[in-house]
Design an enzyme around this catalytic site. Structure first.
Site, PDB file in Angstrom:
ATOM      1  N   LYS A  87       0.756  -1.333   0.022  1.00 25.33           N
ATOM      2  CA  LYS A  87       0.052   0.044   0.111  1.00 25.33           C
ATOM      3  C   LYS A  87       0.954   1.341  -0.086  1.00 25.33           C
ATOM      4  O   LYS A  87       0.571   2.073  -0.782  1.00 25.33           O
ATOM      5  CB  LYS A  87      -0.908  -0.078   1.043  1.00 25.33           C
ATOM      6  CG  LYS A  87      -1.694  -1.185   1.335  1.00 25.33           C
ATOM      7  CD  LYS A  87      -2.776  -0.904   2.552  1.00 25.33           C
ATOM      8  CE  LYS A  87      -2.041  -1.137   3.951  1.00 25.33           C
ATOM      9  NZ  LYS A  87      -1.093  -2.470   4.034  1.00 25.33           N
ATOM     10  N   ARG A 137     -10.252   0.645   8.358  1.00 24.36           N
ATOM     11  CA  ARG A 137      -9.944  -0.685   8.656  1.00 24.36           C
ATOM     12  C   ARG A 137     -10.765  -1.634   9.524  1.00 24.36           C
ATOM     13  O   ARG A 137     -10.262  -2.933   9.694  1.00 24.36           O
ATOM     14  CB  ARG A 137      -8.480  -0.719   9.572  1.00 24.36           C
ATOM     15  CG  ARG A 137      -7.412  -1.114   8.829  1.00 24.36           C
ATOM     16  CD  ARG A 137      -6.057  -0.924   9.915  1.00 24.36           C
ATOM     17  NE  ARG A 137      -5.324   0.006   9.187  1.00 24.36           N
ATOM     18  CZ  ARG A 137      -3.802  -0.582   8.786  1.00 24.36           C
ATOM     19  NH1 ARG A 137      -3.508  -1.517   9.371  1.00 24.36           N
ATOM     20  NH2 ARG A 137      -2.819   0.338   8.495  1.00 24.36           N
ATOM     21  N   ARG A 147      11.814  -5.482   5.155  1.00 24.57           N
ATOM     22  CA  ARG A 147      11.486  -4.147   4.815  1.00 24.57           C
ATOM     23  C   ARG A 147      12.590  -3.277   5.595  1.00 24.57           C
ATOM     24  O   ARG A 147      12.721  -3.409   6.848  1.00 24.57           O
ATOM     25  CB  ARG A 147       9.957  -4.034   5.057  1.00 24.57           C
ATOM     26  CG  ARG A 147       9.599  -2.177   5.017  1.00 24.57           C
ATOM     27  CD  ARG A 147       8.420  -2.051   5.016  1.00 24.57           C
ATOM     28  NE  ARG A 147       7.477  -2.692   6.271  1.00 24.57           N
ATOM     29  CZ  ARG A 147       6.131  -2.404   6.390  1.00 24.57           C
ATOM     30  NH1 ARG A 147       5.671  -1.896   5.511  1.00 24.57           N
ATOM     31  NH2 ARG A 147       5.822  -2.690   7.504  1.00 24.57           N
ATOM     32  N   ARG A 168      11.107  -0.999  11.115  1.00 23.49           N
ATOM     33  CA  ARG A 168       9.913  -0.617  11.952  1.00 23.49           C
ATOM     34  C   ARG A 168       9.814  -1.790  13.279  1.00 23.49           C
ATOM     35  O   ARG A 168       9.638  -2.826  12.965  1.00 23.49           O
ATOM     36  CB  ARG A 168       8.570  -0.878  11.129  1.00 23.49           C
ATOM     37  CG  ARG A 168       8.218   0.612  10.696  1.00 23.49           C
ATOM     38  CD  ARG A 168       7.079   0.495   9.690  1.00 23.49           C
ATOM     39  NE  ARG A 168       5.697  -0.162   9.854  1.00 23.49           N
ATOM     40  CZ  ARG A 168       4.813  -0.409   9.363  1.00 23.49           C
ATOM     41  NH1 ARG A 168       4.715   0.351   8.229  1.00 23.49           N
ATOM     42  NH2 ARG A 168       3.559  -1.044   9.835  1.00 23.49           N
ATOM     43  N   ARG A 196      -0.848  -8.644  13.708  1.00 21.03           N
ATOM     44  CA  ARG A 196      -1.496  -7.428  12.525  1.00 21.03           C
ATOM     45  C   ARG A 196      -2.441  -8.249  11.547  1.00 21.03           C
ATOM     46  O   ARG A 196      -3.364  -7.852  10.939  1.00 21.03           O
ATOM     47  CB  ARG A 196      -0.286  -6.788  11.742  1.00 21.03           C
ATOM     48  CG  ARG A 196       0.044  -5.607  12.782  1.00 21.03           C
ATOM     49  CD  ARG A 196       1.712  -5.438  12.277  1.00 21.03           C
ATOM     50  NE  ARG A 196       1.933  -4.698  11.254  1.00 21.03           N
ATOM     51  CZ  ARG A 196       3.027  -4.764  10.412  1.00 21.03           C
ATOM     52  NH1 ARG A 196       4.138  -5.047  11.117  1.00 21.03           N
ATOM     53  NH2 ARG A 196       2.921  -4.175   9.154  1.00 21.03           N
TER      54      ARG A 196
HETATM   55  P1  AP5 Z   1       4.853  -1.555   1.960  1.00 21.13           P
HETATM   56  O1  AP5 Z   1       4.644  -0.705   0.830  1.00 21.13           O
HETATM   57  O2  AP5 Z   1       5.632  -0.746   2.904  1.00 21.13           O
HETATM   58  O3  AP5 Z   1       3.565  -2.465   2.216  1.00 21.13           O
HETATM   59  P2  AP5 Z   1       2.232  -1.703   3.215  1.00 21.13           P
HETATM   60  O4  AP5 Z   1       1.114  -2.521   2.689  1.00 21.13           O
HETATM   61  O5  AP5 Z   1       2.475  -0.486   3.183  1.00 21.13           O
HETATM   62  O6  AP5 Z   1       2.614  -2.456   4.623  1.00 21.13           O
HETATM   63  P3  AP5 Z   1       2.303  -1.950   6.003  1.00 21.13           P
HETATM   64  O7  AP5 Z   1       3.095  -2.849   7.007  1.00 21.13           O
HETATM   65  O8  AP5 Z   1       2.829  -0.416   6.460  1.00 21.13           O
HETATM   66  O9  AP5 Z   1       0.766  -2.110   6.399  1.00 21.13           O
HETATM   67  P4  AP5 Z   1       0.083  -2.119   7.762  1.00 21.13           P
HETATM   68  O10 AP5 Z   1      -1.389  -1.755   7.050  1.00 21.13           O
HETATM   69  O11 AP5 Z   1       0.499  -3.199   8.606  1.00 21.13           O
HETATM   70  O12 AP5 Z   1       0.921  -0.763   8.461  1.00 21.13           O
HETATM   71  P5  AP5 Z   1       0.172   0.975   8.739  1.00 21.13           P
HETATM   72  O13 AP5 Z   1       1.361   1.689   8.603  1.00 21.13           O
HETATM   73  O14 AP5 Z   1      -0.790   1.357   7.486  1.00 21.13           O
HETATM   74  O15 AP5 Z   1       5.500  -2.937   1.367  1.00 21.13           O
HETATM   75  C1  AP5 Z   1       6.082  -3.875   2.308  1.00 21.13           C
HETATM   76  C2  AP5 Z   1       7.389  -4.425   1.520  1.00 21.13           C
HETATM   77  O16 AP5 Z   1       7.272  -5.133   0.354  1.00 21.13           O
HETATM   78  C3  AP5 Z   1       8.665  -3.491   1.369  1.00 21.13           C
HETATM   79  O17 AP5 Z   1       9.594  -3.795   1.800  1.00 21.13           O
HETATM   80  C4  AP5 Z   1       8.427  -3.099  -0.214  1.00 21.13           C
HETATM   81  O18 AP5 Z   1       9.582  -2.733  -0.541  1.00 21.13           O
HETATM   82  C5  AP5 Z   1       7.850  -4.368  -0.834  1.00 21.13           C
HETATM   83  N1  AP5 Z   1       7.168  -4.468  -2.050  1.00 21.13           N
HETATM   84  C6  AP5 Z   1       5.893  -3.334  -2.195  1.00 21.13           C
HETATM   85  N2  AP5 Z   1       5.631  -3.614  -3.347  1.00 21.13           N
HETATM   86  C7  AP5 Z   1       6.192  -4.861  -4.021  1.00 21.13           C
HETATM   87  C8  AP5 Z   1       5.968  -5.490  -5.043  1.00 21.13           C
HETATM   88  N3  AP5 Z   1       4.892  -5.050  -5.919  1.00 21.13           N
HETATM   89  N4  AP5 Z   1       6.932  -6.494  -5.213  1.00 21.13           N
HETATM   90  C9  AP5 Z   1       7.717  -6.756  -4.478  1.00 21.13           C
HETATM   91  N5  AP5 Z   1       7.949  -6.426  -3.306  1.00 21.13           N
HETATM   92  C10 AP5 Z   1       7.094  -5.097  -2.917  1.00 21.13           C
HETATM   93  O19 AP5 Z   1      -0.291   0.596  10.084  1.00 21.13           O
HETATM   94  C11 AP5 Z   1       0.753   0.481  11.009  1.00 21.13           C
HETATM   95  C12 AP5 Z   1      -0.284   0.436  12.404  1.00 21.13           C
HETATM   96  O20 AP5 Z   1      -0.880   1.432  12.590  1.00 21.13           O
HETATM   97  C13 AP5 Z   1      -1.300  -0.726  12.350  1.00 21.13           C
HETATM   98  O21 AP5 Z   1      -0.728  -2.007  12.728  1.00 21.13           O
HETATM   99  C14 AP5 Z   1      -2.351  -0.280  13.593  1.00 21.13           C
HETATM  100  O22 AP5 Z   1      -1.878  -0.474  14.915  1.00 21.13           O
HETATM  101  C15 AP5 Z   1      -2.188   1.313  13.257  1.00 21.13           C
HETATM  102  N6  AP5 Z   1      -3.239   1.830  12.361  1.00 21.13           N
HETATM  103  C16 AP5 Z   1      -2.927   2.281  11.069  1.00 21.13           C
HETATM  104  N7  AP5 Z   1      -4.070   2.608  10.424  1.00 21.13           N
HETATM  105  C17 AP5 Z   1      -5.233   2.289  11.633  1.00 21.13           C
HETATM  106  C18 AP5 Z   1      -6.487   2.435  11.305  1.00 21.13           C
HETATM  107  N8  AP5 Z   1      -7.117   2.685  10.232  1.00 21.13           N
HETATM  108  N9  AP5 Z   1      -7.341   1.912  12.380  1.00 21.13           N
HETATM  109  C19 AP5 Z   1      -6.558   1.341  13.457  1.00 21.13           C
HETATM  110  N10 AP5 Z   1      -5.222   1.392  13.714  1.00 21.13           N
HETATM  111  C20 AP5 Z   1      -4.682   1.700  12.680  1.00 21.13           C
END
Ligand code: AP5
Length: 217
Positions: free
Chosen positions: A14, A89, A128, A161, A172
């Site tokens: 994402k 979410r 990552r 992270r 998660r």
């Molecule tokens: P990356 O792009 O970093 O993946 P991502 O989907 O953004 O993963 P996140 O871990 O950031 O998602 P998340 O939903 O767990 O975390 P968030 O920060 O939103 O890619 C991952 C890896 O793959 C990288 O190494 C990249 O290089 C590689 N990659 C990408 N695309 C690729 C491809 N096409 N091919 C190969 N490799 C590729 O949330 C963190 C925390 O915040 C949550 O756990 C929660 O506690 C809180 N939080 C956030 N939003 C909410 C909400 N709405 N409600 C409640 N709590 C929330």
């Protein structure tokens, strides 16, 4: 109008896609994960509340998260659209977003879901590295920065992270299946849902998503 949601399990890509899409379509990138991490880094009351929750991989309570997004969507730069990354979410968050969309006259126009199998998610999360300054995401094997350990975009030192460990990742992913996956049917019923194969190479996937967004412009 491009009022877009990017959803998918942890590690689906994402943030990676969002970074490119917001440059290409001149949209504000609203990542709740990045907003919480910024609050944690600044030790604000929100950050202090969210820190332990995020480290163990749980979800921040809906009321806190919705208030944060509501305030962000009311800002001027969202007048021509927005890209939400990681919000909503839960069903209550999606319902709250519907209300916000009505209030500001910018209802969601497309929900993009990135589908990636669990084994690939684990591979991505464990390798990552992220930029704490601009949020760009890399992988130690498959998406290396030009200079090891340094962000291509802003030159900051890359970090791992705190929630990118096996235990937090499992929580998660469990939370994703339990609370977030029901949004698929929620948005399918509204005719807003579109699923993409998140295992495709970055540029190919970006091209497919961009074509979909171009058609909405
Ligand atoms: P990356 O792009 O970093 O993946 P991502 O989907 O953004 O993963 P996140 O871990 O950031 O998602 P998340 O939903 O767990 O975390 P968030 O920060 O939103 O890619 C991952 C890896 O793959 C990288 O190494 C990249 O290089 C590689 N990659 C990408 N695309 C690729 C491809 N096409 N091919 C190969 N490799 C590729 O949330 C963190 C925390 O915040 C949550 O756990 C929660 O506690 C809180 N939080 C956030 N939003 C909410 C909400 N709405 N409600 C409640 N709590 C929330």
């Amino acid at each position: 109008m491009l009022n877009i949601i990017l959803m998918g399990p942890p590690g689906a890509g994402k943030g990676t896609q969002a970074t490119h899409l917001v440059d290409k379509f001149h949209l504000p990138h609203i990542s709740t994960g990045d907003m919480f991490r910024e609050a944690i880094a600044k030790k604000t009351p929100l950050g202090l509340q969210a820190q332990a929750i995020i480290a163990r991989g749980d979800l921040v309570p809906d009321d806190v998260t919705c208030a944060l997004v509501k305030e962000r969507l009311s800002q001027d730069d969202c007048a021509k659209g927005y890209l939400l990354d990681g919000f909503p979410r839960t069903i209550p968050q999606a319902e709250a977003l519907e209300k916000m969309g009505e209030e500001i006259g910018r209802p969601v126009t497309l929900v993009i879901d990135l589908e990636v199998p669990e084994a690939e998610l684990i591979r991505r999360i464990s390798g990552r590295r992220v930029c704490p300054k601009c949020g760009a995401s890399y992988h130690i094997d498959t998406m290396k920065p030009k200079v090891e350990g340094i962000c291509d975009r802003c030159g900051a030192e890359l970090i791992q992270r705190k929630d990118d460990n096996a235990e937090s990742f499992k929580t998660r992913l469990d939370n994703y299946y339990k609370s977030t996956q029901p949004l698929v049917d929620f948005y399918k019923a509204k005719g807003l849902y579109k699923c993409f194969d998140g295992t495709k190479p970055l540029q190919e996937l970006l091209g497919e998503i961009s074509a979909e967004l171009e058609a909405l412009k």
